[in-house]
Design an enzyme around this catalytic site. Structure first.
Site, PDB file in Angstrom:
ATOM      1  N   ARG A  60       0.331   4.471  21.755  1.00  0.00           N
ATOM      2  CA  ARG A  60       1.339   4.502  22.821  1.00  0.00           C
ATOM      3  C   ARG A  60       1.873   5.911  23.059  1.00  0.00           C
ATOM      4  NH1 ARG A  60       5.264  -0.460  21.746  1.00  0.00           N
ATOM      5  NH2 ARG A  60       5.495   0.711  19.823  1.00  0.00           N
ATOM      6  N   GLU A  97       4.503   0.719   5.344  1.00  0.00           N
ATOM      7  CA  GLU A  97       5.254  -0.276   4.585  1.00  0.00           C
ATOM      8  C   GLU A  97       4.329  -1.066   3.658  1.00  0.00           C
ATOM      9  OE1 GLU A  97       8.448  -3.861   5.427  1.00  0.00           O
ATOM     10  OE2 GLU A  97       7.614  -2.728   7.101  1.00  0.00           O
TER      11      GLU A  97
END
Length: 172
Positions: A60, A97
């Site tokens: 993006r 994560e």
């Protein structure tokens, strides 16, 4: 809050439980579809610094960085996921994560001393932005700043890129 911040926030859609349960995804596609809002974002980002190159982080970040580069009269340099660039690359790995990832840039993407602005849509944990900054520096260019459409402050990404100039159009 600035008029631009209000415009941006009014055009970001919250999508609950995407891409997994418990995540509130910030969808920027309504903003991208609004030509006046998109032009305002591009103009703001293009006016931040005098630069030679604009780095866009896959995927993006490409959407914002390419028109910002055009508007700023600068070159556009894609930073991509490992294995997506055709010529010799530099790579940088970083932790996510749940696991890790690697991004790459072409070795010849920058001239020595190029002034570079790193652009992405969102600053979350800061891992991708930090890795992109390291790639630019290893390639011999100067990072003049990092610019993002939106900063997710609760994820503390700003701490991970401490020492770099960060410009967030909105902070949530």
């Amino acid at each position: 809050m600035s008029e631009l911040s209000t415009t941006i926030l009014d055009r970001i859609r919250d999508v609950p439980d995407y891409p997994k349960p418990g995540v509130m995804f910030k969808d920027i596609t309504p903003l991208l579809a609004d030509p006046v809002a998109m032009a305002a974002v591009v103009d703001e980002l293009a006016g931040l610094h005098q630069v030679d190159k604009i780095v866009g982080i896959e995927a993006r970040g490409f959407i914002l960085a390419a028109p910002v580069a055009y508007r700023a009269g600068a070159g556009f340099v894609p930073v991509r996921k490992k294995g997506k660039l055709p010529a010799a690359t530099l790579e940088e790995s970083y932790d996510l994560e749940y696991g890790s990832a690697t991004i790459e840039v072409h070795r010849d993407a920058f001239a020595p001393g190029d002034r570079v602005l790193v652009v992405d849509d969102v600053l979350a944990t800061g891992g991708t932005a930090k890795a992109a900054v390291e790639l630019v520096k290893r390639a011999g260019a100067e990072v003049v700043g990092i610019a993002v459409l939106m900063e997710l402050a609760f994820l503390k990404g700003r701490e991970r890129i401490e020492g770099e100039r960060l410009h967030s159009l909105v902070i949530v």
